[in-house]
Write an enzyme that holds these catalytic residues in place. Structure first.
Site, PDB file in Angstrom:
ATOM      1  N   ALA A  83      -1.927 -18.497   3.208  1.00 59.50           N
ATOM      2  CA  ALA A  83      -2.499 -18.862   1.716  1.00 59.50           C
ATOM      3  C   ALA A  83      -3.658 -19.666   2.017  1.00 59.50           C
ATOM      4  O   ALA A  83      -3.590 -20.740   2.781  1.00 59.50           O
ATOM      5  CB  ALA A  83      -1.457 -19.542   1.057  1.00 59.50           C
ATOM      6  N   PHE A  87      -4.645 -21.270  -3.720  1.00 59.36           N
ATOM      7  CA  PHE A  87      -3.539 -20.507  -3.886  1.00 59.36           C
ATOM      8  C   PHE A  87      -2.506 -20.965  -2.858  1.00 59.36           C
ATOM      9  O   PHE A  87      -1.307 -20.611  -2.972  1.00 59.36           O
ATOM     10  CB  PHE A  87      -3.923 -18.989  -3.340  1.00 59.36           C
ATOM     11  N   ASN A 175       2.025 -14.429  -2.201  1.00 59.75           N
ATOM     12  CA  ASN A 175       2.228 -14.099  -3.467  1.00 59.75           C
ATOM     13  C   ASN A 175       3.558 -13.230  -3.779  1.00 59.75           C
ATOM     14  O   ASN A 175       3.581 -12.313  -4.519  1.00 59.75           O
ATOM     15  CB  ASN A 175       0.771 -13.519  -4.255  1.00 59.75           C
ATOM     16  N   ALA A 196       5.048  -0.066  -3.733  1.00 56.23           N
ATOM     17  CA  ALA A 196       5.861  -0.031  -4.730  1.00 56.23           C
ATOM     18  C   ALA A 196       5.611   0.812  -5.679  1.00 56.23           C
ATOM     19  O   ALA A 196       6.181   1.577  -6.501  1.00 56.23           O
ATOM     20  CB  ALA A 196       6.084  -1.562  -5.243  1.00 56.23           C
ATOM     21  N   TRP A 198       2.907   3.537  -5.223  1.00 58.80           N
ATOM     22  CA  TRP A 198       2.328   4.794  -4.672  1.00 58.80           C
ATOM     23  C   TRP A 198       3.632   5.586  -4.141  1.00 58.80           C
ATOM     24  O   TRP A 198       3.762   6.838  -4.107  1.00 58.80           O
ATOM     25  CB  TRP A 198       1.424   4.637  -3.663  1.00 58.80           C
ATOM     26  N   GLU A 263      -5.221  -2.668   4.172  1.00 57.13           N
ATOM     27  CA  GLU A 263      -4.132  -1.752   3.832  1.00 57.13           C
ATOM     28  C   GLU A 263      -4.329  -0.459   4.392  1.00 57.13           C
ATOM     29  O   GLU A 263      -3.679   0.159   4.774  1.00 57.13           O
ATOM     30  CB  GLU A 263      -4.001  -1.911   2.389  1.00 57.13           C
TER      31      GLU A 263
END
Length: 308
Positions: A83, A87, A175, A196, A198, A263
């Protein structure tokens, strides 16, 4: 027969005995997938990949069998989390509190907390099974890609000490909040998290990198699943291998004037190196979406509308 030859025969026989005992112990410790995984209990979802890796959903696994197996192995699990900036205060405290409560309860866990500024650990009840290690990540301003700095730093820590401290390792974004038990059913040599959103979409529309000159490219008509980037797990060796390939891919793209996302590089790696276990969207559910009937038990939740 001289004494030297006799000694060699004795040593040879002893080595055979040790080898036999070693392989016998390995057979005892070996756990078959059918011992703990029961995919037919969830006919409403995909529970196995084409390469026969299990996809974990609530109801498909017997945690008691797995607990017995992993307690014999006396494992230590690592959890690395990053982090940066403001944040760190906003996300790390709820992440660490929830992880301390739900992540691998009853097992030795080392938390590797990586921040770019001073961070005071929250008040967490001491436990001989929980170790918290705080590291400051050097700010490398010429790299504007946060995940790149994080992954590079994690690779350095794995190579220097983590690989000697833990048997298995997870790397997670901060997060997220653990909602329920995240147990030993998730452990494996190379663990991927299904995205979650796709997961419930047509595979033809997956947002893979499509530019042919990118190292992350997956051509149209190829690909298996779309994996989320908030979590990756496996042995330290396998995580380090992914990091090496990711960094090489980034360097390749920079030379070609491209900038693909972390990603998409992760998805390319899992396309070429099939994960041995996949976690269903229950293990990283996006709070921006109402859960469909297939999501019976959310283990970890995050909000995609609030970015690190």
């Amino acid at each position: 027969m001289n004494s030297k030859r006799m000694l060699l025969l004795v040593l040879f026989a002893f080595s055979l005995m040790l080898a036999e005992r070693y392989f016998r112990n390995r057979q005892v410790e070996e756990l078959r997938l059918s011992d703990w995984f029961h995919p037919r209990k969830r006919p409403d979802v995909i529970t196995k990949t084409d390469w026969l890796a299990p996809i974990l959903w609530e109801g498909t696994f017997d945690r008691r069998v797995l607990e017995k197996h992993y307690r014999r192995r006396n494992i230590t699990v690592g959890l690395a989390v990053f982090a940066t900036g403001r944040f760190a205060e906003e996300y790390l405290r709820p992440f660490l509190h929830s992880a301390n409560k739900h992540f691998m309860t009853g097992y030795r866990v080392i938390f590797y907390i990586m921040v770019d500024a001073f961070f005071k650990l929250p008040d967490i009840e001491p436990s001989p099974l929980r170790t918290f290690k705080l590291f400051k990540v050097a700010t490398e301003r010429w790299w504007l890609d946060g995940p790149l700095v994080h992954v590079k730093s994690l690779g350095e820590h794995i190579a220097s000490h983590i690989q000697d401290e833990v048997d298995l390792l997870f790397s997670m974004a901060a997060n997220q909040v653990f909602q329920n038990e995240f147990g030993v059913e998730t452990l494996g040599p190379l663990v991927a998290q299904l995205h979650a959103w796709w997961y419930f979409r047509n595979t033809k529309n997956f947002p893979y990198e499509r530019r042919p000159t990118s190292a992350a490219c997956i051509s149209f008509g190829q690909g298996d699943f779309y994996y989320g980037s908030l979590m990756v797990g496996g042995t330290p060796h396998n995580i380090l291998d992914f990091i090496k390939e990711y960094l090489n891919g980034v360097i390749h793209d920079i030379k070609n004037g491209l900038n693909s996302t972390y990603e998409k590089h992760l998805n390319k790696y899992f396309y070429l190196n099939k994960p041995t276990k996949l976690l269903s969207p229950e293990y990283s559910w996006d709070l921006a979406f109402s859960p469909p009937p297939q999501i019976q038990y959310v283990k970890v939740a995050h909000d995609s509308q609030r970015k690190l």
